[in-house]
Design a protein around this motif. Structure first.
Motif, PDB file in Angstrom:
ATOM      1  N   GLN A   1      45.491  12.560  18.764  1.00 51.26           N
ATOM      2  CA  GLN A   1      46.667  12.669  19.585  1.00 51.26           C
ATOM      3  C   GLN A   1      46.529  13.641  20.652  1.00 51.26           C
ATOM      4  O   GLN A   1      46.882  13.228  21.798  1.00 51.26           O
TER       5      GLN A   1
ATOM      6  N   LEU B   1      44.270  12.658  23.293  1.00 53.43           N
ATOM      7  CA  LEU B   1      44.445  11.590  23.984  1.00 53.43           C
ATOM      8  C   LEU B   1      45.721  12.110  25.219  1.00 53.43           C
ATOM      9  O   LEU B   1      45.413  11.563  26.279  1.00 53.43           O
TER      10      LEU B   1
ATOM     11  N   ASN C   1      41.116   6.199  20.076  1.00 48.19           N
ATOM     12  CA  ASN C   1      42.125   5.302  19.329  1.00 48.19           C
ATOM     13  C   ASN C   1      41.712   4.815  17.975  1.00 48.19           C
ATOM     14  O   ASN C   1      42.372   4.530  17.076  1.00 48.19           O
TER      15      ASN C   1
ATOM     16  N   SER D   1      43.255   5.338  14.388  1.00 51.13           N
ATOM     17  CA  SER D   1      43.642   4.275  13.614  1.00 51.13           C
ATOM     18  C   SER D   1      43.129   4.489  12.130  1.00 51.13           C
ATOM     19  O   SER D   1      43.917   4.152  11.363  1.00 51.13           O
TER      20      SER D   1
ATOM     21  N   VAL E   1      47.814   1.187  17.424  1.00 52.68           N
ATOM     22  CA  VAL E   1      46.790   1.850  18.173  1.00 52.68           C
ATOM     23  C   VAL E   1      45.614   0.915  18.196  1.00 52.68           C
ATOM     24  O   VAL E   1      44.814   1.074  19.222  1.00 52.68           O
TER      25      VAL E   1
ATOM     26  N   ALA F   1      42.544   0.393  21.530  1.00 49.73           N
ATOM     27  CA  ALA F   1      41.154   0.786  21.401  1.00 49.73           C
ATOM     28  C   ALA F   1      40.232  -0.581  21.562  1.00 49.73           C
ATOM     29  O   ALA F   1      39.465  -0.422  22.463  1.00 49.73           O
TER      30      ALA F   1
END
Length: 327
Positions: A12, A15, A32, A36, A51, A55
């Motif tokens: 996170q 990102l 992502n 996941s 998510v 991806a």
């Protein structure tokens, strides 16, 4: 677990640090996908489902077929665990399509797709198709030589044989699977139950009793090691049937009673879950209706404001024209 929470936080954070409009689609896709995976293993399935499409979208933009394929396999895994059978089936069919479109030459990927297709058909109780795909997966597994995966596929194949009435084949397949599952107590428990059912159906009740007793011995071991075992209901039902055939009617009655107690609890849980799902659907529709009503109300107010403005403009023009005539 703490390990997965750290992985989630790290993904996170990375990102968030990426600039908006970043075109490093592979990087975003991988982050992502990792997020996941961590959500799934931390039992946050719904977040994993949120998510995965991100991806997939980024891997598609990067023209990364293997990345996209991995996402669809994970999408299958999550939906399969949640019991969303149709969504799981659609995801693995999509994965097979991506594999073919991208001309991916990977026995590992194809084996995974085939045995998951087999799982889907088993859940649909289309055991002949399940057997076909499990056999395809086993052929590919021989080239990969991954023993644990082979044991898993053999176990699933044995189940398909058993539930399609091919009891001798089921027993033989369990024997092959057990060569590689000496440390997997849950798989061993599963094999005991399959053999007990097969021998029961073959009217070899003493052998069926031997395997059901082994399953009984294994239950406290699973419990002690904190392994989630959902086979109790099957165990009591089968034990009751075997005891009845052996003439042990009191034991048959007691075990049948245990089976029906669990069955009733399961039905109650299922009913409660259904009510909860319906409540969520109702609340969701209610929210949608409120939103629609609010939008209609706003539109109405906008129209009213527009009409008032038009009237003001019209009256202003009349006043201006009247002033001009007066001049």
């Amino acid at each position: 677990s703490a390990e997965y929470k750290k992985a989630i936080e790290l993904a996170q954070h990375t990102l968030k640090s990426l600039r908006k409009g970043n075109t490093k689609y592979n990087q975003i896709g991988r982050l992502n996908f990792a997020l996941s995976n961590s959500y799934t293993r931390n039992n946050q399935m719904e977040k994993s489902l949120e998510v995965l499409p991100i991806a997939i979208s980024n891997f598609r933009k990067a023209k990364n077929g293997s990345g996209e394929l991995s996402c669809y396999i994970e999408l299958y895994n999550v939906n399969y665990l949640l019991g969303n059978d149709l969504k799981a089936f659609n995801a693995i069919v999509e994965a097979l399509g991506i594999y073919k479109q991208n001309n991916l030459n990977s026995n590992s990927f194809l084996m995974s797709i085939y045995y998951k297709l087999g799982e889907c058909y088993s859940r649909k109780e289309d055991f002949q198709k399940a057997i076909k795909y499990f056999k395809y997966a086993l052929i590919l597994n021989k080239e990969i030589k991954y023993d644990f995966e082979q044991a898993t596929i053999l176990g699933l194949l044995a189940e398909a044989y058993c539930f399609s009435g091919q009891y001798k084949k089921s027993i033989e397949t369990v024997r092959l699977a057990n060569k590689n599952i000496t440390d997997d107590k849950l798989a061993i428990q599963f094999s005991y139950l399959l053999n007990a059912k097969s021998y029961y159906e073959l009217k070899q009740y003493s052998l069926a009793k031997k395997y059901i007793d082994s399953a009984n011995t294994n239950i406290p071991i699973l419990k002690r090691e904190g392994i989630n075992n959902n086979s109790k209901k099957s165990y009591y039902e089968l034990l009751s049937l075997i005891q009845s055939k052996l003439g042990n009617y009191k034991e048959a009655y007691l075990n049948a009673n245990k089976f029906y107690t669990i069955e009733i609890e399961d039905l109650k849980s299922e009913k409660a879950k259904r009510i909860e799902d319906l409540q969520e659907q109702f609340e969701s529709k209610e929210k949608d209706l409120k939103l629609k009503n609010m939008l209609v109300y706003r539109k109405k107010k906008e129209l009213e404001t527009l009409q008032i403005n038009k009237k003001i403009i019209y009256l202003s023009m009349i006043v201006l024209m009247s002033g001009e005539v007066g001049l």
